[in-house]
Scaffold this motif. Structure first.
Motif, PDB file in Angstrom:
ATOM      1  N   ARG A 187      43.084 123.965  38.751  1.00  0.00           N
ATOM      2  CA  ARG A 187      42.010 123.985  37.423  1.00  0.00           C
ATOM      3  C   ARG A 187      42.747 124.641  36.583  1.00  0.00           C
ATOM      4  N   PRO A 188      43.232 124.278  35.286  1.00  0.00           N
ATOM      5  CA  PRO A 188      43.752 125.293  34.395  1.00  0.00           C
ATOM      6  C   PRO A 188      42.655 126.009  33.546  1.00  0.00           C
ATOM      7  N   SER A 189      43.222 127.144  33.158  1.00  0.00           N
ATOM      8  CA  SER A 189      42.220 128.118  32.142  1.00  0.00           C
ATOM      9  C   SER A 189      42.858 128.279  30.999  1.00  0.00           C
ATOM     10  N   PRO A 190      42.783 127.268  30.038  1.00  0.00           N
ATOM     11  CA  PRO A 190      43.312 127.480  28.801  1.00  0.00           C
ATOM     12  C   PRO A 190      42.998 128.646  28.062  1.00  0.00           C
ATOM     13  N   ARG A 191      43.840 129.517  27.398  1.00  0.00           N
ATOM     14  CA  ARG A 191      43.438 130.737  26.440  1.00  0.00           C
ATOM     15  C   ARG A 191      42.742 130.382  25.130  1.00  0.00           C
ATOM     16  N   VAL A 192      43.367 129.146  24.568  1.00  0.00           N
ATOM     17  CA  VAL A 192      42.793 128.632  23.367  1.00  0.00           C
ATOM     18  C   VAL A 192      42.541 127.176  23.667  1.00  0.00           C
ATOM     19  N   GLU A 193      41.474 126.649  22.841  1.00  0.00           N
ATOM     20  CA  GLU A 193      40.773 125.257  23.052  1.00  0.00           C
ATOM     21  C   GLU A 193      40.510 124.806  21.464  1.00  0.00           C
ATOM     22  N   THR A 194      40.833 123.688  21.302  1.00  0.00           N
ATOM     23  CA  THR A 194      40.694 122.899  19.866  1.00  0.00           C
ATOM     24  C   THR A 194      40.334 121.579  19.843  1.00  0.00           C
ATOM     25  N   ASP A 195      39.765 120.909  18.875  1.00  0.00           N
ATOM     26  CA  ASP A 195      39.508 119.666  18.943  1.00  0.00           C
ATOM     27  C   ASP A 195      40.581 118.660  18.314  1.00  0.00           C
ATOM     28  N   SER A 196      41.870 119.240  17.894  1.00  0.00           N
ATOM     29  CA  SER A 196      42.846 118.840  17.068  1.00  0.00           C
ATOM     30  C   SER A 196      44.007 118.773  17.751  1.00  0.00           C
ATOM     31  N   VAL A 197      44.641 117.750  17.918  1.00  0.00           N
ATOM     32  CA  VAL A 197      46.048 117.489  18.505  1.00  0.00           C
ATOM     33  C   VAL A 197      47.087 118.284  17.732  1.00  0.00           C
ATOM     34  N   GLY A 198      46.802 117.949  16.218  1.00  0.00           N
ATOM     35  CA  GLY A 198      47.700 118.785  15.408  1.00  0.00           C
ATOM     36  C   GLY A 198      47.693 120.303  15.624  1.00  0.00           C
ATOM     37  N   THR A 199      46.617 120.846  15.768  1.00  0.00           N
ATOM     38  CA  THR A 199      46.308 122.180  16.036  1.00  0.00           C
ATOM     39  C   THR A 199      47.076 122.648  17.534  1.00  0.00           C
ATOM     40  N   LEU A 200      47.243 121.882  18.399  1.00  0.00           N
ATOM     41  CA  LEU A 200      48.008 122.334  19.687  1.00  0.00           C
ATOM     42  C   LEU A 200      49.658 122.326  19.489  1.00  0.00           C
ATOM     43  N   PHE A 201      50.035 121.405  18.478  1.00  0.00           N
ATOM     44  CA  PHE A 201      51.424 121.479  18.038  1.00  0.00           C
ATOM     45  C   PHE A 201      51.608 122.938  17.338  1.00  0.00           C
ATOM     46  N   ALA A 202      50.758 123.103  16.484  1.00  0.00           N
ATOM     47  CA  ALA A 202      50.836 124.348  15.769  1.00  0.00           C
ATOM     48  C   ALA A 202      50.786 125.739  16.444  1.00  0.00           C
ATOM     49  N   HIS A 203      50.263 125.505  17.753  1.00  0.00           N
ATOM     50  CA  HIS A 203      49.935 126.775  18.566  1.00  0.00           C
ATOM     51  C   HIS A 203      51.258 126.962  19.371  1.00  0.00           C
ATOM     52  N   VAL A 204      51.636 125.705  19.696  1.00  0.00           N
ATOM     53  CA  VAL A 204      53.086 125.736  20.535  1.00  0.00           C
ATOM     54  C   VAL A 204      53.989 126.265  19.805  1.00  0.00           C
ATOM     55  N   ARG A 205      54.154 125.788  18.493  1.00  0.00           N
ATOM     56  CA  ARG A 205      55.186 126.356  17.489  1.00  0.00           C
ATOM     57  C   ARG A 205      55.168 127.811  17.262  1.00  0.00           C
ATOM     58  N   THR A 206      54.088 128.550  17.672  1.00  0.00           N
ATOM     59  CA  THR A 206      54.184 130.388  17.435  1.00  0.00           C
ATOM     60  C   THR A 206      55.073 130.636  18.520  1.00  0.00           C
ATOM     61  N   GLY A 207      55.276 130.011  19.749  1.00  0.00           N
ATOM     62  CA  GLY A 207      56.013 130.359  20.728  1.00  0.00           C
ATOM     63  C   GLY A 207      55.118 131.295  21.977  1.00  0.00           C
ATOM     64  N   GLN A 208      53.954 131.386  21.678  1.00  0.00           N
ATOM     65  CA  GLN A 208      52.978 131.969  22.574  1.00  0.00           C
ATOM     66  C   GLN A 208      52.469 131.023  23.531  1.00  0.00           C
ATOM     67  N   TRP A 209      52.414 129.794  23.067  1.00  0.00           N
ATOM     68  CA  TRP A 209      51.497 128.809  23.974  1.00  0.00           C
ATOM     69  C   TRP A 209      52.428 127.623  24.435  1.00  0.00           C
ATOM     70  N   ALA A 210      51.905 126.980  25.648  1.00  0.00           N
ATOM     71  CA  ALA A 210      52.466 125.647  26.003  1.00  0.00           C
ATOM     72  C   ALA A 210      51.008 124.966  25.997  1.00  0.00           C
ATOM     73  N   SER A 211      51.228 123.535  25.895  1.00  0.00           N
ATOM     74  CA  SER A 211      50.376 122.644  25.608  1.00  0.00           C
ATOM     75  C   SER A 211      50.441 121.246  26.574  1.00  0.00           C
ATOM     76  N   VAL A 212      49.476 120.486  26.731  1.00  0.00           N
ATOM     77  CA  VAL A 212      49.641 119.116  27.393  1.00  0.00           C
ATOM     78  C   VAL A 212      49.233 118.232  26.297  1.00  0.00           C
ATOM     79  N   VAL A 213      49.908 117.411  25.577  1.00  0.00           N
ATOM     80  CA  VAL A 213      49.631 116.589  24.549  1.00  0.00           C
ATOM     81  C   VAL A 213      50.085 115.041  24.947  1.00  0.00           C
ATOM     82  N   PRO A 214      49.165 114.110  24.396  1.00  0.00           N
ATOM     83  CA  PRO A 214      49.585 112.717  24.908  1.00  0.00           C
ATOM     84  C   PRO A 214      51.179 112.349  24.020  1.00  0.00           C
ATOM     85  N   HIS A 215      51.764 111.603  24.917  1.00  0.00           N
ATOM     86  CA  HIS A 215      52.971 111.044  24.404  1.00  0.00           C
ATOM     87  C   HIS A 215      52.932 110.530  23.099  1.00  0.00           C
ATOM     88  N   ALA A 216      51.803 109.536  22.889  1.00  0.00           N
ATOM     89  CA  ALA A 216      51.882 108.853  21.442  1.00  0.00           C
ATOM     90  C   ALA A 216      52.034 109.641  20.449  1.00  0.00           C
TER      91      ALA A 216
END
Length: 306
Positions: free
Chosen positions: A215-244
Motif C-alpha cells: 500500500r503506497p504512501s505518496p508524499r505528492v499527488e497530482t492529476d497531471s502526468v506531466g507534473t509527475l515527470f516534473a517532480h521526478v526531474r527535481t531528484g527528490q521523487w520517483a513515480s509510476v507512470v504509463p509507458h505510453a
C-alpha cells in the motif's frame, strides 16, 4: 426554432445555471428562459424547477433532455454526412481522453487529420473514465480513449488500441533502478509522487500494489502526468507512470524508466464511441483510422535514457 429550444435545454442541464447556459449559447438569459418556457408550453409539461434560482430539472425535464441530446446528435450527424458526400468530411471532431492515455492520442489524430484535412480536432485530455463514457452516451463528444474494463455500459462500441503497462520513473543515480526491471515492492519503498486517488489510473496502480500486498504512501499527488515527470526531474521523487507517456517525453536526461515486475500487469486501453446507428460520421471515420493504425507497435519500444 425547436432545435434552438432543445439546445437551450441541454445547455441548462449541463451548466445548471441560467446565466452560464445563456452564455454558452451566445444569447441573453431572458431569451433562453423564454425559449424554454415556450418549449414547456408546446410539450405541456414543466421542464424546470424554478425558484429564486435554478433548482434543477423536473423528472419530465430529465427525460426530455435525453431525447434532446439524441435529436441534436442526429441533426449534427446528418449535416456531417451530407457535407461529407459533397466535399469530404469537414467540421469539428471532439475526443476525450483519460490523462494516462492522452500521450497516445496524437497517434490517432495525426493520421486522422491527414485523411480528413477539412476537419479540426478538439482534444479534452483530463477527463475521468466515467465522464468519458457519460459524454459519449450523451453525444457531448464523438469518441473517447479510456480503459476497456469489464463493466463498460451497454450502448458503446470499443476498438482496442494498446495494453498499458507501467514503468518506474526515477533518477539515473537511484540504486534501485540500475537493473533491467524493478519490483513493485522495491518501488513502494521510494519517495513517490503519484496521480490522485480519484483517478482510475491511480486506482489501477493501487490495485497492482495491493496484489503484491503493498500500500503506497505518496508524499505528492497530482492529476497531471506531466507534473509527475516534473517532480521526478527535481531528484527528490520517483513515480509510476504509463509507458505510453514515454512516447511524448522520452526518458529525460538524468532519469531512468524501468519496467515494473512482480507482478507484471497490463491494462487494455481503447477507443469508445456510441453504438447507436447511424451515429456520428466523425466517430466512424476515427474508428476506421484506429483500425488501420498499430498504436501498440508505435508505443512498444522503450526509449533509452539520454
Amino acid at each position: 426554432m425547436l432545435f434552438r429550444q432543445l439546445e437551450y435545454l441541454v445547455a441548462l442541464s449541463r451548466e445548471r445555471h441560467f446565466a452560464r447556459a445563456a452564455q454558452t449559447c451566445h444569447v441573453s438569459q431572458p431569451a433562453l428562459s423564454e425559449a424554454i418556457r415556450k418549449l414547456e408550453d408546446e410539450l405541456d409539461v414543466p421542464l424546470v424547477r424554478r425558484g429564486r434560482k435554478y433548482e434543477g430539472l423536473t423528472p419530465e425535464g430529465e427525460r426530455i433532455v435525453v431525447w434532446a441530446q439524441r435529436i441534436l446528435a442526429d441533426r449534427d450527424a446528418l449535416r456531417d454526412e451530407v457535407g461529407a458526400l459533397r466535399t469530404g468530411l469537414s467540421g469539428r471532431m471532439r475526443i476525450g481522453s483519460v490523462p494516462t492515455a492522452s500521450g497516445a492520442v496524437s497517434l490517432l489524430t495525426g493520421p486522422f487529420c491527414a485523411a480528413h484535412p477539412l476537419v479540426t480536432v478538439e482534444v479534452m485530455a483530463d477527463l475521468q473514465s466515467v465522464d468519458i463514457l457519460r459524454q459519449v452516451q450523451n453525444f457531448e463528444i464523438d469518441a473517447g480513449i479510456t480503459y476497456l474494463h469489464g463493466d463498460l455500459p451497454e450502448g458503446v462500441r470499443t476498438v482496442p488500441l494498446y495494453d498499458e503497462r507501467h514503468v518506474l520513473l526515477t533518477t539515473a543515480a537511484e540504486s534501485t533502478a540500475q537493473g533491467p526491471a524493478v519490483t513493485w515492492a522495491d518501488a513502494s519503498r521510494l519517495p513517490l509522487c503519484l496521480l490522485t486517488g480519484t483517478m482510475l489510473g491511480r486506482r489501477t496502480v493501487d490495485g497492482i500494489f495491493a496484489e503484491a500486498g503493498l500500500r503506497p504512501s505518496p508524499r505528492v499527488e497530482t492529476d497531471s502526468v506531466g507534473t509527475l515527470f516534473a517532480h521526478v526531474r527535481t531528484g527528490q521523487w520517483a513515480s509510476v507512470v504509463p509507458h505510453a507517456w514515454l512516447h511524448v517525453f522520452g526518458v529525460p536526461q538524468g532519469m531512468r524508466a524501468v519496467p515494473l515486475i512482480e507482478p507484471a500487469r497490463t491494462i487494455p486501453v481503447g477507443l469508445v464511441t456510441s453504438a447507436r446507428e447511424p451515429g456520428s460520421v466523425m466517430a466512424r471515420a476515427l474508428i476506421d483510422v484506429a483500425r488501420r493504425t498499430d498504436v501498440a507497435a508505435a508505443l512498444e519500444r522503450l526509449p533509452r535514457e539520454r
